[in-house]
Design an enzyme around this catalytic site. Structure first.
Site, PDB file in Angstrom:
ATOM      1  N   GLY A   1       2.351 -16.590   8.889  1.00  0.00           N
ATOM      2  CA  GLY A   1       3.401 -16.436   9.881  1.00  0.00           C
ATOM      3  C   GLY A   1       4.711 -17.118   9.575  1.00  0.00           C
ATOM      4  O   GLY A   1       5.603 -17.157  10.432  1.00  0.00           O
TER       5      GLY A   1
ATOM      6  N   ASN B   1      14.425 -20.975  10.824  1.00  0.00           N
ATOM      7  CA  ASN B   1      15.372 -20.251  11.677  1.00  0.00           C
ATOM      8  C   ASN B   1      16.799 -20.425  11.157  1.00  0.00           C
ATOM      9  O   ASN B   1      17.237 -21.550  10.893  1.00  0.00           O
ATOM     10  CB  ASN B   1      15.325 -20.773  13.109  1.00  0.00           C
ATOM     11  CG  ASN B   1      14.094 -20.322  13.873  1.00  0.00           C
ATOM     12  OD1 ASN B   1      13.946 -20.652  15.052  1.00  0.00           O
ATOM     13  ND2 ASN B   1      13.204 -19.586  13.251  1.00  0.00           N
TER      14      ASN B   1
ATOM     15  N   HIS C   1      14.176 -16.201   8.871  1.00  0.00           N
ATOM     16  CA  HIS C   1      14.656 -15.045   9.634  1.00  0.00           C
ATOM     17  C   HIS C   1      15.764 -15.454  10.597  1.00  0.00           C
ATOM     18  O   HIS C   1      15.992 -16.650  10.861  1.00  0.00           O
ATOM     19  CB  HIS C   1      13.502 -14.377  10.396  1.00  0.00           C
ATOM     20  CG  HIS C   1      12.898 -15.197  11.482  1.00  0.00           C
ATOM     21  ND1 HIS C   1      13.454 -15.316  12.743  1.00  0.00           N
ATOM     22  CD2 HIS C   1      11.763 -15.951  11.511  1.00  0.00           C
ATOM     23  CE1 HIS C   1      12.695 -16.091  13.499  1.00  0.00           C
ATOM     24  NE2 HIS C   1      11.658 -16.500  12.780  1.00  0.00           N
TER      25      HIS C   1
ATOM     26  N   ASP D   1     -17.833  -6.253 -20.943  1.00  0.00           N
ATOM     27  CA  ASP D   1     -18.931  -6.493 -20.013  1.00  0.00           C
ATOM     28  C   ASP D   1     -18.535  -7.585 -19.031  1.00  0.00           C
ATOM     29  O   ASP D   1     -18.394  -8.747 -19.396  1.00  0.00           O
ATOM     30  CB  ASP D   1     -20.173  -6.907 -20.813  1.00  0.00           C
ATOM     31  CG  ASP D   1     -21.410  -7.095 -19.943  1.00  0.00           C
ATOM     32  OD1 ASP D   1     -21.331  -6.906 -18.717  1.00  0.00           O
ATOM     33  OD2 ASP D   1     -22.472  -7.428 -20.514  1.00  0.00           O
TER      34      ASP D   1
ATOM     35  N   CYS E   1       8.512 -21.104  11.187  1.00  0.00           N
ATOM     36  CA  CYS E   1       9.503 -20.373  10.392  1.00  0.00           C
ATOM     37  C   CYS E   1      10.752 -21.220  10.145  1.00  0.00           C
ATOM     38  O   CYS E   1      10.973 -22.248  10.791  1.00  0.00           O
ATOM     39  CB  CYS E   1       9.907 -19.086  11.104  1.00  0.00           C
ATOM     40  SG  CYS E   1       8.574 -17.870  11.210  1.00  0.00           S
TER      41      CYS E   1
END
Length: 388
Positions: free
Chosen positions: A311, A335, A315, A211, A333
């Site tokens: 974001g 880099n 990369h 439940d 980010c």
């Protein structure tokens, strides 16, 4: 005179033996008493309620359970786990159904082999809503040491303690892991430190018949097993502009990098890899900055390793190679050069950890979405359990 007296005495003794007392007769044994835990006429019963039967003054000899049509429900008495020698539990081969009626008939015999039979007819609950949660990692998946177990429910869970008590985690290397409720519909499990490398983990979500509260019940049981792979923990230092990549205890790479610049500083704290894209278009509008605004962008990149939903990625950024190792110029980010980003992409898997340190930005939090579990202090994490 002596002989006569002896005869009288002898006669008196003989008479007492012959007629004074008969062979005693045993009293009839008391009837056995049978008590079925689920009361006759009970309604809204969980289909997995233990069908306990207690017998005093005798021995349980037969138990039968039938459905509303009179058909016998296959099952048997289980080994006693109650610690009470007088109580036994009947278990069906498959769980009882929701919204059904059942009759339990139990027979016991006393010391004289006289039978006592009791019956209880009850109805199982008819849920307003049935709920089956989504679970990550997926069954059979291999993840990094930072991947928590995440469970999502379609409907809010009102009775979190009831649900959490039926979520059981086992691992080949034991941990001190605890559940933490992020909301009424999401709960995560992690240890106090990252998972031990090369560990097998299983979550048994035994939620059928549970439940959840407010008319919501568990639809079915689920079991998910996954593997934790090698320990990949990288440290991206925004002050030294370098990323140190570890494979287990070994430092295997030290890359020059560029983190988030003054206007868009990277979030500090342990980030968990959640997604990997060989090619990706970085679009500022996905986290609230219009593409046509002064700080907007829509840029194709390669070898993108996602760190959160706000974001931040590791990369390839060939346009910032001159700044990598010297200053922070990204929009949050990490880099790297294309060659280094390719290496890191091929090295990584979901669940790996990238710890960003010494950034001027805030600490990773709920505002960044995805997985910020390891940024929550352990005491605070444990307090988020409904069973604390």
């Amino acid at each position: 005179m002596i002989a006569a007296g002896a005869l009288v005495a002898l006669a008196g003794c003989s008479g007492e033996d012959a007629g004074g007392s008969a062979v005693p007769t045993s009293a009839a044994a008391e009837p056995a008493s049978v008590d079925i835990a689920v009361a006759d006429g009970a309604v809204d019963v969980s289909p997995v309620v233990p069908l306990e039967i207690a017998v005093t003054g005798g021995e349980l000899t037969e138990v039968a359970v039938t459905d509303i049509t009179g058909a016998t429900v296959p099952g048997a008495l289980a080994d006693d786990t109650t610690g009470d020698d007088e109580t036994q539990v009947w278990e069906p081969e498959t769980p009882l159904s929701y919204g059904s009626s059942y009759t339990v008939t139990a027979t016991a015999t006393n010391e004289d082999d006289k039978e006592t039979t009791e019956r209880s007819t009850f109805g199982t609950v008819t849920p307003e809503t049935l709920s089956t949660p989504a679970i990550g990692p997926l069954d059979g998946q291999t993840v990094g040491v930072g991947m928590p177990i995440r469970v999502w429910f379609d409907d809010p869970v009102a009775d979190k303690a009831a649900v959490e008590s039926h979520l059981t985690v086992t691992s080949s290397t034991p941990t001190d892991g605890v559940w933490n409720w992020f909301s009424d519909s999401e709960v995560h499990f992690r240890p106090s430190t990252y998972w031990p490398a090369n560990t097998e983990v299983t979550l048994d979500a035994d939620l059928y018949g549970v439940d959840f509260g407010d008319g919501v019940w568990g639809e079915k049981d689920r079991s998910v097993s996954f593997s934790v792979g090698d320990r990949h923990v990288s440290v991206a230092d925004a002050a030294t502009h370098t990323m140190a990549v570890h494979d287990g205890d070994e430092l295997v790479q030290t890359f020059p990098m560029s983190a988030g610049g003054p206007e868009f500083p990277s979030r500090n704290g342990p980030h968990v890899v959640t997604e990997m894209n060989r090619h990706r278009v970085m679009d500022s509008s996905t986290y609230g900055t219009p593409v046509d605004s002064p700080n907007g962008y829509r840029t194709p990149v390669e070898f993108a390793v996602r760190l959160n939903d706000n974001g931040e990625f590791v990369h390839a950024a060939p346009w910032s190679v001159e700044q990598q190792g010297r200053e922070n110029v990204s929009h949050g980010c990490i880099n790297l050069s294309t060659e280094r980003a390719k290496w890191f992409y091929e090295f990584s898997r979901p669940g790996d950890v990238v710890e960003i340190v010494n950034s001027t930005g805030p600490t990773l939090s709920a505002a960044d979405g995805a997985i910020y579990d390891w940024a929550i202090p352990w005491d605070e994490w444990r307090a988020g359990s409904a069973l604390t």
